[in-house]
Every structure is written in C-alpha cells, then in structure tokens.
Design an enzyme around this catalytic site. Sequence first.
Site, PDB file in Angstrom:
ATOM      1  N   CYS A 180       0.880  -1.187   0.000  1.00 33.68           N
ATOM      2  CA  CYS A 180       0.000   0.000   0.000  1.00 33.68           C
ATOM      3  C   CYS A 180       0.910   1.227   0.000  1.00 33.68           C
ATOM      4  O   CYS A 180       1.062   1.899   1.011  1.00 33.68           O
ATOM      5  CB  CYS A 180      -0.915  -0.001   1.212  1.00 33.68           C
ATOM      6  SG  CYS A 180      -1.780  -1.559   1.511  1.00 33.68           S
ATOM      7  N   ALA A 181       1.520   1.523  -1.129  1.00 33.04           N
ATOM      8  CA  ALA A 181       2.722   2.348  -1.163  1.00 33.04           C
ATOM      9  C   ALA A 181       2.496   3.860  -1.131  1.00 33.04           C
ATOM     10  O   ALA A 181       3.368   4.597  -0.677  1.00 33.04           O
ATOM     11  CB  ALA A 181       3.558   1.997  -2.398  1.00 33.04           C
ATOM     12  N   ALA A 182       1.374   4.351  -1.641  1.00 33.67           N
ATOM     13  CA  ALA A 182       1.184   5.803  -1.704  1.00 33.67           C
ATOM     14  C   ALA A 182       1.083   6.414  -0.299  1.00 33.67           C
ATOM     15  O   ALA A 182       0.577   5.763   0.609  1.00 33.67           O
ATOM     16  CB  ALA A 182      -0.077   6.122  -2.509  1.00 33.67           C
ATOM     17  N   PRO A 183       1.598   7.607  -0.105  1.00 33.05           N
ATOM     18  CA  PRO A 183       2.119   8.518  -1.123  1.00 33.05           C
ATOM     19  C   PRO A 183       3.542   8.266  -1.572  1.00 33.05           C
ATOM     20  O   PRO A 183       4.035   8.928  -2.469  1.00 33.05           O
ATOM     21  CB  PRO A 183       2.017   9.875  -0.445  1.00 33.05           C
ATOM     22  CG  PRO A 183       2.211   9.575   1.006  1.00 33.05           C
ATOM     23  CD  PRO A 183       1.538   8.243   1.230  1.00 33.05           C
ATOM     24  N   GLY A 184       4.244   7.325  -0.928  1.00 35.04           N
ATOM     25  CA  GLY A 184       5.565   6.943  -1.398  1.00 35.04           C
ATOM     26  C   GLY A 184       6.709   7.219  -0.451  1.00 35.04           C
ATOM     27  O   GLY A 184       7.855   6.893  -0.756  1.00 35.04           O
ATOM     28  N   GLY A 185       6.425   7.797   0.711  1.00 31.11           N
ATOM     29  CA  GLY A 185       7.494   8.132   1.645  1.00 31.11           C
ATOM     30  C   GLY A 185       8.294   6.930   2.110  1.00 31.11           C
ATOM     31  O   GLY A 185       9.525   6.965   2.165  1.00 31.11           O
ATOM     32  N   LYS A 186       7.614   5.846   2.434  1.00 28.85           N
ATOM     33  CA  LYS A 186       8.316   4.651   2.896  1.00 28.85           C
ATOM     34  C   LYS A 186       9.051   3.964   1.749  1.00 28.85           C
ATOM     35  O   LYS A 186      10.123   3.378   1.944  1.00 28.85           O
ATOM     36  CB  LYS A 186       7.346   3.703   3.593  1.00 28.85           C
ATOM     37  CG  LYS A 186       6.810   4.255   4.921  1.00 28.85           C
ATOM     38  CD  LYS A 186       5.867   3.293   5.607  1.00 28.85           C
ATOM     39  CE  LYS A 186       5.391   3.862   6.954  1.00 28.85           C
ATOM     40  NZ  LYS A 186       4.597   5.095   6.796  1.00 28.85           N
ATOM     41  N   ASP A 252       1.826  -1.092   4.927  1.00 33.37           N
ATOM     42  CA  ASP A 252       1.490   0.158   5.615  1.00 33.37           C
ATOM     43  C   ASP A 252       0.002   0.380   5.367  1.00 33.37           C
ATOM     44  O   ASP A 252      -0.396   1.067   4.437  1.00 33.37           O
ATOM     45  CB  ASP A 252       2.331   1.303   5.054  1.00 33.37           C
ATOM     46  CG  ASP A 252       2.145   2.589   5.833  1.00 33.37           C
ATOM     47  OD1 ASP A 252       2.030   2.515   7.068  1.00 33.37           O
ATOM     48  OD2 ASP A 252       2.113   3.662   5.205  1.00 33.37           O
ATOM     49  N   CYS A 306      -0.992   4.243  11.425  1.00 32.42           N
ATOM     50  CA  CYS A 306      -0.750   5.481  12.166  1.00 32.42           C
ATOM     51  C   CYS A 306      -1.939   5.778  13.077  1.00 32.42           C
ATOM     52  O   CYS A 306      -2.384   6.921  13.199  1.00 32.42           O
ATOM     53  CB  CYS A 306      -0.469   6.641  11.218  1.00 32.42           C
ATOM     54  SG  CYS A 306      -1.732   6.918   9.982  1.00 32.42           S
TER      55      CYS A 306
END
Length: 375
Positions: A180-186, A252, A306
Amino acid sequence: MWCDLSILISQSSFKLVKCPINNSSESYGGFNLFIFTTFLLPSLKLENKTKWKLQKQICKVVLDHFEKQYTTELGDTWTSVRDVLTYPSCWQYAILLNKFSPSAELEDTLCAKGYHPAFQGSLPYLPASLKCYIRRIPGRFPAQKHQAGKLKEYYLLNAASLLPVLALEVKDGEDVLDLCAAPGGKSVAVLQCAWPGHFHCNEYDDLRSRWLKQTMESFIPDPLIHLMTISKLDGRQIGDLKPELYDKVLVDAPCSNDRSWLFSSDIQQATLRLIQRKELPSLQFQLLRSAIKALRPGGSLVYSTCTLSKAENSDVINLLLNSCSNVMPVDMGEMAKALSQEFTFLGGMQQHELLVLPEKEKAWGPMYLAKLKKV
C-alpha cells in the site's frame, strides 16, 4: 512533499483515502472525488496562515469518540497523548535526505538551525546511506515543490514513519513489495537504505497511484525508476497473483489516521468515518493474508498503521498469528531499546510489536508496527 500542504497530505490525507469510505466490497480506494473535493482541494486553496488555522479546528465528534475509546485502552497515558495530538503547534517534522540528490549545503543549514541526525542508538539495522535529521523544537522545514526532471533534496515526514522501514531490514538484491505504497514516503526510504533486486510498489487507488508516481519521479533517478514496478492491483489479491515472490513485504495499511481525523472539517464526513471505522480491521486482515501469500518462506513482513486503535493494531496481528500456522512473530526488543531515547513506546506490548506515542518534544507518531516471519 509539497509546500504547506505537504505535511497535511503526508501525515493525514494520504492515509485517509486508503480507508473504505463507501460500502463497496470491490474497492478500498473508492470515493476519491468526494475526498478530493471535500478535503484535499480546499487545502490546496489555502493562501495564508489564517485559513490554515481554520482548517485545524478540532472536530468534537471525533475527539469525543477517541476520548471514550483511548481512555479505556491507554488509561492515563491518553491524556498526555491527546494534549500533543490536539495541539499542532507542538508537532515536529523530520527531514529525510535524498541520497540521489545530495547537498552538503543543506546539511550545514540543518545543523545551523538546530537539527541533528536521528537514530543515535545502536540499531540492529541502520544503513549509512539513510540520513534523517530531527530537532526537539516544534515546526517544519520549508518543503520543496515538485519540478519535472529535477530531484528533490529531502522529504518531510513524521520520524516514526521510518521505523517500519528500519524494521523491514531490506538488503541489496532482495525482492521487496510495498503493498500500500502511496504517497511513497516509505518507498523512498527503502531506496535510501538499499537497492532491491526487484522493488514492487503497489497502490490500488488511481488518484493515489498518480501521487506515488510523482513522488518517485521527485526522488528517484529515471534509470532506477525504470527498474521498479509500480502497479494498481487490489492488495487483497496480490498474494494469489504473485505467490511467494518476495523476500520482504511492507503493509502500511489503510487505517483511521488519528492525527488527521481529529481535525476533520466536515462533521457529517467525520461521523461517517467513525461509523465505518469498524470495517477497517477486516480490510487490514485481508491485506495481511494476501501479503503472507506473496512472501517467500523465510521472508519477513512488517505491518504498520498510524492509529492508536487496538482493533486495527494488536487485534489484527493476533488474529493473523492465530489463523496462519506458517507465520511467527519476530522480536523487536533490541530495536525498541536502541530508539528509547528518541521515541516513546507504549509499555506492555508484545515483543514483536511497537506503538509510538507522541509526547512533547518527542511528538512522533502515532505509529504502530509489528514484524512477522513466514516459515
């Protein structure tokens, strides 16, 4: 991340869109237009601090709901956590440097402004290429705007957001899935740590997938982006579509973002979120089951949210452990000990999980993470 809106999007809105706002069982990324027009678009039109403050009014409906739930789950600890979550002026923001666009001048500027390198403890995994700066003084560093063809020098984020990446311990050559990659920070953080053999970043939602691609374009050089896979698959189906293909998987998960929800500007929207909040654990469990299927035997998985909610955190992990005989917990005690000076963790957690609690001068989180291994 992008101008004043960067923190709002990275810490709240992006997570929010992951949540199942509608009743459809076919999509957990639905209702994009509603989210964009009622939450993101008004934020994009902010022109001054007055409007920003108006956007930050506490939503009593959400606060009352949290008050009841978290007083029960956290006891007296909730009082201090609430004081931080409801007072944005004390929030802190970390600066993740982009190794693909290094700047010695930037590091000098950060040090002059009181920032220092994060993660001072002896962590089990801390690549030298991962550079993150923090300071105890509240406030945020100016964000950089997206410019086509030009890499950004840094990414603004909550420092606790890096803990799932550190727990995942990605090594060069490993095949990695960010489910679940967006927004891409991780995803950006993973690439600061190592270069996977194959890096698959997935985001089911169309709008969020475009944000993910823009983030990658802002931080990762073209030759490397072309070696990655960015897909829009339903995360609940990836395990069946790509069984046992990955050495490491990050989930995530969509969650009820406590920090964001406390400042919901639309009471009706906030009420709807709270009603449908009970649907999230089912979605999270389905995503985890899919992730386990996609993981090779011997591979590791990190689950993160979170939110402080036990139903979306420990309960989901316990359900998975009780229903999957090929999954075992991984002790993160050493990691917690090394980070204890920079982060506040909830006591009494199991050894395979951590819950970061925001407190004054260490206003990181909420961030829950659990580490599992497939056998």
